[in-house]
Design a protein around this motif. Structure first.
Motif, short mmCIF file in Angstrom:
data_model
loop_
_atom_site.label_atom_id
_atom_site.label_comp_id
_atom_site.label_asym_id
_atom_site.label_seq_id
_atom_site.Cartn_x
_atom_site.Cartn_y
_atom_site.Cartn_z
N LEU A 60 -28.76 32.52 63.77
CA LEU A 60 -30.18 32.17 63.83
C LEU A 60 -30.43 30.68 63.64
O LEU A 60 -31.56 30.25 63.50
N ARG A 61 -29.34 29.89 63.64
CA ARG A 61 -29.50 28.44 63.49
C ARG A 61 -29.30 27.74 64.81
O ARG A 61 -28.42 28.12 65.58
N THR A 76 -33.45 27.48 61.95
CA THR A 76 -33.29 26.05 62.21
C THR A 76 -34.20 25.27 61.27
O THR A 76 -35.39 25.58 61.15
N THR A 77 -33.64 24.25 60.61
CA THR A 77 -34.48 23.53 59.65
C THR A 77 -35.43 22.57 60.37
O THR A 77 -35.19 22.16 61.51
N THR A 111 -37.48 26.14 57.10
CA THR A 111 -37.11 26.54 58.45
C THR A 111 -38.35 26.72 59.33
O THR A 111 -39.47 26.86 58.83
N ILE A 112 -38.13 26.76 60.64
CA ILE A 112 -39.25 26.97 61.57
C ILE A 112 -39.78 28.40 61.42
O ILE A 112 -40.99 28.62 61.47
N SER A 339 -28.66 16.01 63.25
CA SER A 339 -28.87 16.42 61.88
C SER A 339 -27.54 16.79 61.25
O SER A 339 -26.61 17.21 61.91
N THR A 340 -27.50 16.69 59.94
CA THR A 340 -26.28 17.08 59.25
C THR A 340 -26.44 18.49 58.68
O THR A 340 -25.56 19.00 58.05
N VAL A 341 -27.61 19.08 58.89
CA VAL A 341 -27.86 20.37 58.25
C VAL A 341 -27.28 21.53 59.05
O VAL A 341 -26.58 22.38 58.52
N ASP A 342 -27.59 21.56 60.33
CA ASP A 342 -27.13 22.71 61.12
C ASP A 342 -25.93 22.38 61.98
O ASP A 342 -25.95 21.38 62.62
#
Ligand SMILES: Cc1cc2nc3c(=O)[nH]c(=O)nc-3n(C[C@H](O)[C@H](O)[C@H](O)COP(=O)(O)OP(=O)(O)OC[C@H]3O[C@@H](n4cnc5c(N)ncnc54)[C@H](O)[C@@H]3O)c2cc1C
Ligand code: FES
Ligand code: FES
Lengths: 342, 169
Positions: A60-61, A76-77, A111-112, A339-342
């Motif tokens: 889901l990301r 997704t952030t 997240t969205i 991004s470094t998150v996902d």
């Protein structure tokens, strides 16, 4: 303050999540980034027996291209969305809206999906248990009266997410997974405009994806919001504008507003008011009037309803003029790095 | 509430501990692990005093369940110092008065560390933007701003002299 007791469940796939939801339905609550839910648990606005943490569902990301449009996974952030070059280029209004949510730290977590499913907000609701006990409970939680519209039986808590008005303008659809598989719904049919039953999502369902159509890709867009502290606060009025131009005239347009009703709403009559015309101050103001008429703010927040409605008018006018001045033939500035998150 | 066994990776070490499922990461750090660098500054997820890094990204440990952070790399201010001595940014905060009462400082450290890792040469706007989620009740933002610029300069000089020594060899 500590949180109420619950059991934490961490599904790894959407199938596992829907199974857990089906099993625990009424006793369970979903958590994604937690930036809305955890503060609410602290205030004892919810007391779920099971908390279903979606964070481990890697499927889901992320953002994927599809048929000329884009698919965004529910987890997704907002930081990922803010920094996506594809979104900045194809759907600038979403880029702008995501960039204004809360603070950089909260966007790293939020997240969205959580932004779309955000709980509605009110001065009389987003308070500690002790505060609410002292001042009297309300319809939305534990009580039977409304402090904002006394005598009424409807809850007017305001939907206060920033990305949904942008998504409404872009004609986004959402994908929902439940026991019977998945279904797709236009975002415009997802909200109820009732503060204490904000969205049409069963307690055994979850939001899995946001789908952006090719049709609105490349439309120019602007998002504007009113808030107290510019670096962190929720919107107290927010407006999104998108425009498609052919030469100097408007070919199509949408406006949506947030934080002034129990749902984010598309403003009716905008395409008719703008289509075939060249935007000027007067036409922009007419659209501002339409938006202000759609706004029904009540005393749910720290600023007065009159001021919030007036700012909807002003922001809409400015945003329409600004969106019309953007040259759609030029490539847009690219946001910074991946991004470094996902 | 029944405790469950969870595994956390903190500052490079893997730890197993028994913890309630509703326990926030901030409380596990401070109460169970004695890592009291991270602070609680508010009750509504708005101040950033509790900032830690999760897989290198700054987040609020007061708004995260500890059990949700398993399998991720957690970094706290205790892990910022380099080989037992202060990191350049910690030293600069001291030199420039970037810390007054110091309560917000650990949170700022984690945010600034991420900023400089991502972008060793940030513009003034980048710095202001990155700091906008951390609040300082003593309002020492200008001093922090100067400290960050000094740390960037120190790093740059350090890199230049390293390159020189390498060249001379
Ligand atoms: C100080 C502060 C300031 C803020 N300012 C803003 C702001 O300016 N603008 C703004 O828009 N928001 C703001 N927020 C709220 C929040 O940070 C964002 O809206 C964020 O996007 C919420 O996402 P989340 O993943 O953290 O949601 P969560 O807290 O995890 O969830 C929010 C709600 O959505 C439900 N949910 C989440 N994901 C799903 C899913 N996939 N399917 C079904 N239901 C789901 C949860 O059950 C919960 O009810 C602020 C929050 C704080 C603490
Ligand atoms: S303690 Fe204030 S944001 Fe975490
Ligand atoms: S130095 Fe005191 S709060 Fe920042």
């Amino acid at each position: 303050m500590s949180l109420p007791d619950f059991q934490l469940l961490r599904p790894r796939t959407v199938a596992e999540a829907t199974e857990l939801l089906a099993k625990h339905a009424a006793n369970a609550q979903i958590v994604a980034g937690g930036t809305d839910l955890i503060p609410s648990l602290r205030q004892r606005l919810f007391a779920p027996r099971f908390l279903i943490d979606l964070r481990a569902i890697v499927d889901l990301r992320g953002i994927r291209a599809r048929d000329g449009g884009l698919d965004i996974g529910a987890l997704t952030t907002l930081t990922t969305i803010e920094r996506s070059p594809e979104i900045a280029q194809k759907y600038p209004v979403l880029h702008q809206a995501a960039k204004t949510v809360a603070s950089p730290l909260l966007r790293n977590m939020g997240t969205i999906g959580g932004n779309i499913c955000l709980d509605t907000r009110c001065l009389w609701y987003n308070q500690s248990l002790q505060w609410r006990q002292s001042c009297g409970f309300c319809i939305k939680k534990d009580g039977d009266l409304c402090h904002v519209a006394p005598g009424g039986s409807k809850c007017w808590a305001a939907f206060s997410g920033d990305t949904p008005p942008a998504l409404l303008c872009l004609e986004a659809e959402i994908e929902i997974a439940g026991p019977q598989g998945t279904r797709r719904v236009p975002l415009s049919e997802f909200y109820t405009n009732v503060g204490d039953a904000r969205m049409k999502l069963q307690n055994n369902e979850l939001l899995t994806r946001v789908l952006l159509p090719v049709r609105t890709a490349g439309w120019s867009g602007v998002y504007r919001k009113l808030r107290i502290r510019g670096s962190i606060d929720y919107p107290l009025a927010g407006i999104a504008v998108v425009l498609k131009r052919s030469n100097r005239h408007v070919a199509d347009a949408r406006v949506a507003i947030t934080a002034v009703n129990p749902a984010p709403l598309l403003v009716k009559g905008v395409a008719r008011a703008l289509a075939g015309r060249e935007v000027n101050e007067e036409i922009a103001l007419q659209v501002g009037e339409l938006a202000a008429r759609t706004a029904k703010p009540l005393t749910t927040s720290a600023l007065t309803p009159e001021y919030r409605r007036e700012m909807i008018r002003v922001f809409t006018k400015r945003a329409v003029l600004e969106a019309a001045a953007i040259d759609q033939s030029l490539p847009r500035a690219q946001p910074r790095g991946p991004s470094t998150v996902d | 509430m029944k405790k469950e066994l969870i595994t956390l990776k903190i500052n490079g070490r893997t730890l197993e501990l028994a913890s309630e499922p509703n326990k926030l990461l901030l409380d596990v750090l401070r109460q169970d692990l004695g890592l009291t660098g991270s602070k609680r500054g508010c009750d509504d997820s708005s101040c950033g005093a509790c900032t830690v890094q999760l897989d290198g990204v700054p987040v609020l440990s007061c708004t995260l369940l500890a059990a949700s952070c398993q399998e991720r790399e957690i970094a706290t201010v205790e892990g910022i110092a380099e080989h037992g001595s202060l990191a350049a940014i910690q030293k600069a905060y001291g030199d420039w008065g970037g810390a007054q009462c110091g309560y917000c400082t650990p949170g700022f450290m984690m945010t600034v560390d991420h900023l400089l890792t991502e972008n060793p040469n940030p513009s003034e706007d980048d710095i202001r933007h990155a700091l906008s989620g951390n609040l300082c009740r003593c309002t020492g933002y200008m001093q922090m701003f100067q400290a960050i610029k000094a740390a960037i300069e120190a790093e740059r000089k350090g890199r230049a002299s390293e390159a020189q020594t390498a060249g001379a060899r």
